[in-house]
Design an enzyme around this catalytic site. Structure first.
Site, PDB file in Angstrom:
ATOM      1  N   GLY A  13     -34.678 -64.682  38.468  1.00  0.00           N
ATOM      2  CA  GLY A  13     -34.174 -65.392  39.636  1.00  0.00           C
ATOM      3  C   GLY A  13     -34.588 -66.852  39.737  1.00  0.00           C
ATOM      4  CB  ILE A  14     -35.610 -68.849  42.705  1.00  0.00           C
ATOM      5  CG1 ILE A  14     -34.331 -68.616  43.517  1.00  0.00           C
ATOM      6  CG2 ILE A  14     -36.177 -70.230  42.972  1.00  0.00           C
ATOM      7  CD1 ILE A  14     -34.555 -68.492  45.023  1.00  0.00           C
ATOM      8  NE  ARG A  38     -34.959 -61.088  33.436  1.00  0.00           N
ATOM      9  CZ  ARG A  38     -33.833 -61.330  34.063  1.00  0.00           C
ATOM     10  NH1 ARG A  38     -33.134 -60.344  34.579  1.00  0.00           N
ATOM     11  NH2 ARG A  38     -33.379 -62.566  34.186  1.00  0.00           N
ATOM     12  CG  ASN A  83     -40.214 -68.043  42.955  1.00  0.00           C
ATOM     13  OD1 ASN A  83     -39.198 -68.331  43.583  1.00  0.00           O
ATOM     14  ND2 ASN A  83     -40.243 -67.073  42.046  1.00  0.00           N
ATOM     15  CB  ALA A  84     -44.280 -63.947  43.484  1.00  0.00           C
ATOM     16  CB  ILE A  86     -40.538 -58.069  47.854  1.00  0.00           C
ATOM     17  CG1 ILE A  86     -41.650 -57.923  48.902  1.00  0.00           C
ATOM     18  CG2 ILE A  86     -41.077 -57.883  46.442  1.00  0.00           C
ATOM     19  CD1 ILE A  86     -42.162 -56.491  49.055  1.00  0.00           C
ATOM     20  CE1 TYR A 148     -37.862 -62.564  51.786  1.00  0.00           C
ATOM     21  CE2 TYR A 148     -36.404 -63.582  53.395  1.00  0.00           C
ATOM     22  CZ  TYR A 148     -36.928 -63.522  52.111  1.00  0.00           C
ATOM     23  OH  TYR A 148     -36.524 -64.439  51.166  1.00  0.00           O
ATOM     24  N   PRO A 178     -34.450 -71.839  51.050  1.00  0.00           N
ATOM     25  CG  PRO A 178     -34.902 -70.935  48.935  1.00  0.00           C
ATOM     26  CD  PRO A 178     -35.518 -71.169  50.281  1.00  0.00           C
TER      27      PRO A 178
HETATM   28  P1  NDP Z   1     -36.018 -61.903  42.564  1.00  0.00           P
HETATM   29  O1  NDP Z   1     -36.058 -60.568  43.191  1.00  0.00           O
HETATM   30  O2  NDP Z   1     -34.927 -62.268  41.629  1.00  0.00           O
HETATM   31  O3  NDP Z   1     -37.429 -62.193  41.816  1.00  0.00           O
HETATM   32  C1  NDP Z   1     -38.632 -61.935  42.471  1.00  0.00           C
HETATM   33  C2  NDP Z   1     -39.775 -62.414  41.630  1.00  0.00           C
HETATM   34  O4  NDP Z   1     -41.013 -62.090  42.314  1.00  0.00           O
HETATM   35  C3  NDP Z   1     -39.828 -61.720  40.267  1.00  0.00           C
HETATM   36  O5  NDP Z   1     -40.193 -62.646  39.277  1.00  0.00           O
HETATM   37  C4  NDP Z   1     -40.925 -60.667  40.461  1.00  0.00           C
HETATM   38  O6  NDP Z   1     -41.642 -60.381  39.275  1.00  0.00           O
HETATM   39  C5  NDP Z   1     -41.858 -61.387  41.426  1.00  0.00           C
HETATM   40  N1  NDP Z   1     -42.717 -60.432  42.121  1.00  0.00           N
HETATM   41  C6  NDP Z   1     -42.355 -59.407  42.934  1.00  0.00           C
HETATM   42  N2  NDP Z   1     -43.448 -58.717  43.327  1.00  0.00           N
HETATM   43  C7  NDP Z   1     -44.520 -59.312  42.753  1.00  0.00           C
HETATM   44  C8  NDP Z   1     -45.917 -59.080  42.788  1.00  0.00           C
HETATM   45  N3  NDP Z   1     -46.474 -58.071  43.481  1.00  0.00           N
HETATM   46  N4  NDP Z   1     -46.728 -59.901  42.061  1.00  0.00           N
HETATM   47  C9  NDP Z   1     -46.198 -60.895  41.344  1.00  0.00           C
HETATM   48  N5  NDP Z   1     -44.879 -61.187  41.278  1.00  0.00           N
HETATM   49  C10 NDP Z   1     -44.058 -60.392  41.985  1.00  0.00           C
HETATM   50  O7  NDP Z   1     -36.088 -62.927  43.778  1.00  0.00           O
HETATM   51  P2  NDP Z   1     -35.507 -64.411  43.976  1.00  0.00           P
HETATM   52  O8  NDP Z   1     -35.594 -65.168  42.720  1.00  0.00           O
HETATM   53  O9  NDP Z   1     -34.243 -64.302  44.694  1.00  0.00           O
HETATM   54  O10 NDP Z   1     -36.578 -64.951  45.030  1.00  0.00           O
HETATM   55  C11 NDP Z   1     -37.629 -65.847  44.691  1.00  0.00           C
HETATM   56  C12 NDP Z   1     -38.192 -66.385  45.982  1.00  0.00           C
HETATM   57  O11 NDP Z   1     -37.168 -67.047  46.718  1.00  0.00           O
HETATM   58  C13 NDP Z   1     -38.746 -65.288  46.898  1.00  0.00           C
HETATM   59  O12 NDP Z   1     -39.926 -65.738  47.518  1.00  0.00           O
HETATM   60  C14 NDP Z   1     -37.633 -65.113  47.912  1.00  0.00           C
HETATM   61  O13 NDP Z   1     -38.116 -64.616  49.127  1.00  0.00           O
HETATM   62  C15 NDP Z   1     -37.103 -66.529  48.031  1.00  0.00           C
HETATM   63  N6  NDP Z   1     -35.748 -66.615  48.541  1.00  0.00           N
HETATM   64  C16 NDP Z   1     -34.708 -65.987  47.908  1.00  0.00           C
HETATM   65  C17 NDP Z   1     -33.435 -66.060  48.447  1.00  0.00           C
HETATM   66  C18 NDP Z   1     -32.255 -65.392  47.822  1.00  0.00           C
HETATM   67  O14 NDP Z   1     -31.182 -65.362  48.434  1.00  0.00           O
HETATM   68  N7  NDP Z   1     -32.343 -64.868  46.618  1.00  0.00           N
HETATM   69  C19 NDP Z   1     -33.178 -66.806  49.688  1.00  0.00           C
HETATM   70  C20 NDP Z   1     -34.339 -67.432  50.255  1.00  0.00           C
HETATM   71  C21 NDP Z   1     -35.579 -67.329  49.693  1.00  0.00           C
HETATM   72  P3  NDP Z   1     -41.306 -59.071  38.348  1.00  0.00           P
HETATM   73  O15 NDP Z   1     -39.815 -58.965  38.250  1.00  0.00           O
HETATM   74  O16 NDP Z   1     -41.969 -59.416  37.053  1.00  0.00           O
HETATM   75  O17 NDP Z   1     -41.937 -57.892  39.037  1.00  0.00           O
END
Ligand code: NDP
Length: 237
Positions: A13-14, A38, A83-84, A86, A148, A178
């Site tokens: 993702g981002i 990945r 950035n991480a 859920i 959230y 975002p």
């Molecule tokens: P994704 O679900 O695509 O990716 C989430 C990322 O967070 C992954 O790399 C995942 O790692 C990581 N992650 C999840 N749990 C953990 C943990 N316990 N420890 C470490 N890493 C963790 O999300 P997005 O790319 O969409 O979101 C990225 C950020 O942007 C988030 O903070 C989200 O809230 C924010 N955001 C997203 C929006 C959207 O519409 N998509 C809108 C607004 C904000 P892995 O896969 O390796 O577990």
């Protein structure tokens, strides 16, 4: 000197888009949690200046170890992107305490742990930049996303307060809010819900790409006179 950027949740993702955009211009350390395959493929594709590190941002010691590994490889950290994250959809009255805690632990505690781990280095270097990935829901609040929204509003509060605290030492702290971004996180919504969201709420008429958010993150990381700000990247939402 090549600067080093540390991105939490860089496997998808981002976060992945930030890793890709920064690679070459920066040394890049990024964390992954579940997406090990990945992350390893991304590291192989982008080459020696990119390091993927296993890390659970809910754990202070796991985050500290990841930062230590990045420093051991690249010497210092100049930019942190928290950035991480859920999401969790559902009525607040149906949410368990464990679900609430997990959202807070990943979205807010994780940012605190990473910030605490990189700040001493930034302060002794006399500079650095922290970018927190918040959300439009942290500004507006979303029905059925109370935890959230609270975690993302918390990140904005952290951004504003810490920006004041560390500005005298040359460290900037900013947030991005975002809107709806085309990543796995949007798969929580059905295709019809996404279409309705776009037509009802997004004047630019489409989701953001992860790269569009990544560009904003690097813009804030590189800007020397913006701090304490929350930049909306939401298509006018
Ligand atoms: P994704 O679900 O695509 O990716 C989430 C990322 O967070 C992954 O790399 C995942 O790692 C990581 N992650 C999840 N749990 C953990 C943990 N316990 N420890 C470490 N890493 C963790 O999300 P997005 O790319 O969409 O979101 C990225 C950020 O942007 C988030 O903070 C989200 O809230 C924010 N955001 C997203 C929006 C959207 O519409 N998509 C809108 C607004 C904000 P892995 O896969 O390796 O577990």
């Amino acid at each position: 000197m090549t600067k080093t950027i540390f991105v939490t949740g860089g496997s998808r993702g981002i976060g992945e888009a930030i890793v890709r955009l920064a690679a070459g211009a920066y040394n890049v350390a990024f964390t992954y949690f579940r997406s090990e395959g990945r992350a390893q493929a991304l590291q192989r594709e982008l080459g020696a200046g990119v390091l993927g590190i296993s890390c659970d941002v809910r754990s202070c010691s796991s985050v500290q170890e990841a930062v230590d590994r990045a420093k051991a490889r690249f010497g210092r950290i100049d930019v942190l992107v928290n950035n991480a994250g859920i999401s969790h959809s559902g009525l607040l009255i149906d949410m368990t305490a464990e679900q609430w805690r997990d959202v807070m632990a990943i979205n807010l505690d994780g940012a605190f742990y990473a910030t605490k781990a990189v700040l001493p280095g930034m302060l002794s270097q006399g500079g650095g930049a922290i970018v927190n990935i918040s959300s439009v829901w942290g500004l507006q609040g979303a029905s059925c996303e109370a935890a959230y929204s609270a975690s993302k509003a918390g990140l904005i509060g952290l951004t504003k307060a810490l920006a004041k605290e560390v500005a005298p030492m040359g460290v900037t702290v900013n947030a991005i809010a975002p809107g709806a971004v085309d990543t796995d996180m949007m798969r929580d919504y059905t295709a019809d819900e996404v279409s309705a969201l776009i037509s009802d709420r997004i004047p630019l008429g489409r989701l953001a790409t992860p790269t569009e958010v990544a560009r904003a993150a690097l813009f804030l990381a590189e800007h020397s006179y913006i701090t304490g700000a929350t930049l909306s990247v939401d298509g006018g939402m």
